[in-house]
Design a protein around this motif. Structure first.
Motif, PDB file in Angstrom:
ATOM      1  N   THR A  16       0.843  -1.198   0.000  1.00 20.09           N
ATOM      2  CA  THR A  16       0.000   0.000   0.000  1.00 20.09           C
ATOM      3  C   THR A  16       0.876   1.245   0.000  1.00 20.09           C
ATOM      4  O   THR A  16       1.742   1.399   0.870  1.00 20.09           O
ATOM      5  CB  THR A  16      -0.922   0.039   1.228  1.00 20.09           C
ATOM      6  N   ASP A  18       0.407   4.988   0.570  1.00 16.62           N
ATOM      7  CA  ASP A  18      -0.533   5.981   1.078  1.00 16.62           C
ATOM      8  C   ASP A  18       0.158   7.341   1.079  1.00 16.62           C
ATOM      9  O   ASP A  18       1.066   7.589   1.870  1.00 16.62           O
ATOM     10  CB  ASP A  18      -0.981   5.598   2.490  1.00 16.62           C
ATOM     11  N   THR A  49      -2.198  -1.241  -3.567  1.00 14.61           N
ATOM     12  CA  THR A  49      -3.051  -0.067  -3.427  1.00 14.61           C
ATOM     13  C   THR A  49      -2.229   1.210  -3.560  1.00 14.61           C
ATOM     14  O   THR A  49      -1.160   1.342  -2.963  1.00 14.61           O
ATOM     15  CB  THR A  49      -3.766  -0.062  -2.061  1.00 14.61           C
ATOM     16  N   LYS A  51      -3.051   5.231  -2.992  1.00 18.64           N
ATOM     17  CA  LYS A  51      -4.168   6.033  -2.501  1.00 18.64           C
ATOM     18  C   LYS A  51      -3.721   7.362  -1.878  1.00 18.64           C
ATOM     19  O   LYS A  51      -2.566   7.547  -1.490  1.00 18.64           O
ATOM     20  CB  LYS A  51      -4.972   5.250  -1.466  1.00 18.64           C
ATOM     21  N   ASN A  52      -4.699   8.262  -1.845  1.00 16.97           N
ATOM     22  CA  ASN A  52      -4.604   9.516  -1.108  1.00 16.97           C
ATOM     23  C   ASN A  52      -3.367  10.332  -1.470  1.00 16.97           C
ATOM     24  O   ASN A  52      -2.565  10.702  -0.616  1.00 16.97           O
ATOM     25  CB  ASN A  52      -4.636   9.228   0.404  1.00 16.97           C
ATOM     26  N   THR A  86      -6.094  -1.572  -6.257  1.00  6.66           N
ATOM     27  CA  THR A  86      -6.968  -0.456  -5.915  1.00  6.66           C
ATOM     28  C   THR A  86      -6.251   0.872  -6.109  1.00  6.66           C
ATOM     29  O   THR A  86      -5.107   1.036  -5.671  1.00  6.66           O
ATOM     30  CB  THR A  86      -7.446  -0.552  -4.448  1.00  6.66           C
ATOM     31  N   ILE A  87      -6.902   1.788  -6.789  1.00  5.35           N
ATOM     32  CA  ILE A  87      -6.454   3.173  -6.863  1.00  5.35           C
ATOM     33  C   ILE A  87      -7.570   4.009  -6.260  1.00  5.35           C
ATOM     34  O   ILE A  87      -8.708   3.975  -6.741  1.00  5.35           O
ATOM     35  CB  ILE A  87      -6.166   3.600  -8.315  1.00  5.35           C
ATOM     36  N   GLU A  88      -7.258   4.742  -5.202  1.00  6.06           N
ATOM     37  CA  GLU A  88      -8.314   5.439  -4.464  1.00  6.06           C
ATOM     38  C   GLU A  88      -7.817   6.795  -3.977  1.00  6.06           C
ATOM     39  O   GLU A  88      -6.713   6.918  -3.443  1.00  6.06           O
ATOM     40  CB  GLU A  88      -8.763   4.596  -3.264  1.00  6.06           C
ATOM     41  N   GLY A  89      -8.643   7.803  -4.165  1.00  2.14           N
ATOM     42  CA  GLY A  89      -8.291   9.133  -3.668  1.00  2.14           C
ATOM     43  C   GLY A  89      -7.063   9.709  -4.339  1.00  2.14           C
ATOM     44  O   GLY A  89      -6.260  10.384  -3.702  1.00  2.14           O
ATOM     45  N   SER A 124     -11.414   9.236  -7.529  1.00  5.13           N
ATOM     46  CA  SER A 124     -10.191   9.741  -8.152  1.00  5.13           C
ATOM     47  C   SER A 124     -10.528  10.635  -9.339  1.00  5.13           C
ATOM     48  O   SER A 124     -11.607  10.536  -9.925  1.00  5.13           O
ATOM     49  CB  SER A 124      -9.298   8.580  -8.612  1.00  5.13           C
ATOM     50  N   LYS A 269     -15.096  12.706   2.029  1.00 10.99           N
ATOM     51  CA  LYS A 269     -14.029  12.473   1.058  1.00 10.99           C
ATOM     52  C   LYS A 269     -13.805  13.603   0.057  1.00 10.99           C
ATOM     53  O   LYS A 269     -12.680  13.797  -0.400  1.00 10.99           O
ATOM     54  CB  LYS A 269     -14.308  11.183   0.281  1.00 10.99           C
TER      55      LYS A 269
END
Length: 289
Positions: A16, A18, A49, A51-52, A86-89, A124, A269
C-alpha cells in the motif's frame, strides 16, 4: 525529479502506497521524451493499493518516432493496476505535448495507467491536457496516417485506462476535466473527412480507455473541455469500449456544481469550492474509513 528506470525493468508492487494527502510535483518537463519508464510510479500494482495522493506532471513531452515498429504505449502515472489492485483518492494532472515523426505512422496509446483483473478505481480524478507539438504539420500527419501500412494502428489518447490493454475494472465516483488542444481536434476533424476505411489507422480520444468490461458508477467528464474524438474506422472501433455523452458527459458549468456528482461523498471524502481547483471537486479526506 523524473524517474528513469532501465527500459527492460518495471517493478511489481503488492503493498500500500498511502500519500497521506501530500502532493507530488513531478518535473517531467526536463525529459526530452517521456516513456513508460518515466512513469511517476514505474511499477505494476499486483493486488496493491495506491491512494490519497495528488500528482502534478508539469509537461510530458512524448516524441513518437515511427520507423519499423510501433511506439510503445505510455502510461503517465503508474504502469498498470492488475490482479484486483486499488487506486483510491488519487488526483492526477498532466500537460502532454505529442510530437509524431518518422516515415511511417504505426500508432500508440497514452493514458494515466493500464488496468485489468477486476481492479477498482474510486474517488479519483485524472485530467490530462493533450496537444500536438507546435511544429506539427496537420496535412503531412494526415497523409502519414492515411497511408499507414500497419493495420489497427490508432493514435489513442485516454484519461483513465490505456485502450485495448485495459479491461474488467470498476470505476466509482471518478471524473476528468482534461483538455484536447485545437491542433488535436483539427487532426481528428480532418481525418474524419477522409471517411476512414476499415482496418486503417485513425484517432480516438475519450475519458475512459478500455476494450471491454469497464463498469462505471457515478463517473463524469467535462464535455466542454474534453469532447470525445472519434476518427476511426468501424472495424477498429470494436476494440474500444465507448461511453456515451448523455450518460457521462457534463458541461463545464455542471461540473462545477456539487449536485452533478451523485454518489460522491462530500461529507468525508470530497470538497468543492469556487476558489479551489478551478471550481471542480477535489479529494479531501477528513476521516479514515
Amino acid at each position: 525529479t523524473p524517474n528513469n528506470c532501465p527500459s527492460n525493468y518495471y517493478g511489481y508492487f503488492a503493498g500500500t502506497f498511502d500519500g497521506k494527502g501530500h502532493t507530488i510535483e513531478y518535473k517531467s518537463g526536463t525529459l526530452q521524451n517521456y516513456t513508460a519508464q518515466n512513469s511517476v510510479f514505474p511499477f505494476t500494482l499486483t493486488g496493491g493499493t495506491l491512494k490519497n495522493v495528488k500528482v502534478n506532471a508539469d509537461q510530458c513531452n512524448i516524441e513518437a518516432y515511427f520507423s519499423d515498429q510501433s511506439f510503445p504505449d505510455v502510461p503517465l502515472l503508474v504502469i498498470a493496476a492488475i490482479d484486483e489492485s486499488t487506486i483510491e483518492g488519487v488526483e492526477f494532472t498532466a500537460n502532454t505535448i505529442i510530437s509524431i515523426g518518422g516515415d511511417e505512422f504505426r500508432g500508440t496509446g497514452i493514458g494515466a495507467f493500464e488496468c485489468s483483473g477486476n481492479s477498482s478505481i474510486k474517488d479519483s480524478s485524472v485530467s490530462i491536457n493533450y496537444e500536438l507539438s507546435d511544429n506539427t504539420d496537420i496535412d503531412e500527419l494526415i497523409n502519414k496516417i492515411e497511408n499507414a501500412k500497419k493495420r489497427y494502428s490508432d493514435l489513442a489518447l485516454f484519461q483513465f485506462g490505456l485502450g485495448a490493454s485495459s479491461f474488467d475494472c470498476t470505476f466509482t465516483s471518478c471524473y476528468s476535466k482534461g483538455t484536447y488542444g485545437p491542433k488535436l481536434i483539427k487532426l481528428a476533424e480532418e481525418r474524419n473527412k477522409a471517411n476512414v476505411a476499415n482496418k486503417r489507422a485513425g484517432i480516438i480520444a475519450q475519458f475512459m480507455g478500455g476494450s471491454s468490461g469497464f463498469n462505471l458508477t457515478n463517473c463524469y467528464y467535462d464535455e466542454t473541455r474534453e469532447p470525445q474524438l472519434y476518427a476511426i474506422c468501424e472495424f477498429n472501433k470494436r476494440f474500444y469500449q465507448t461511453f456515451d455523452k448523455e450518460t457521462y458527459g457534463r458541461t463545464t458549468e455542471q461540473m462545477k456544481q456539487q449536485s452533478t456528482y451523485e454518489g460522491f461523498d462530500f461529507d468525508q471524502k470530497w470538497s468543492i469550492s469556487s476558489d479551489v481547483n478551478e471550481g471542480y471537486p477535489y479529494y479531501n479526506l477528513r476521516t479514515e474509513e
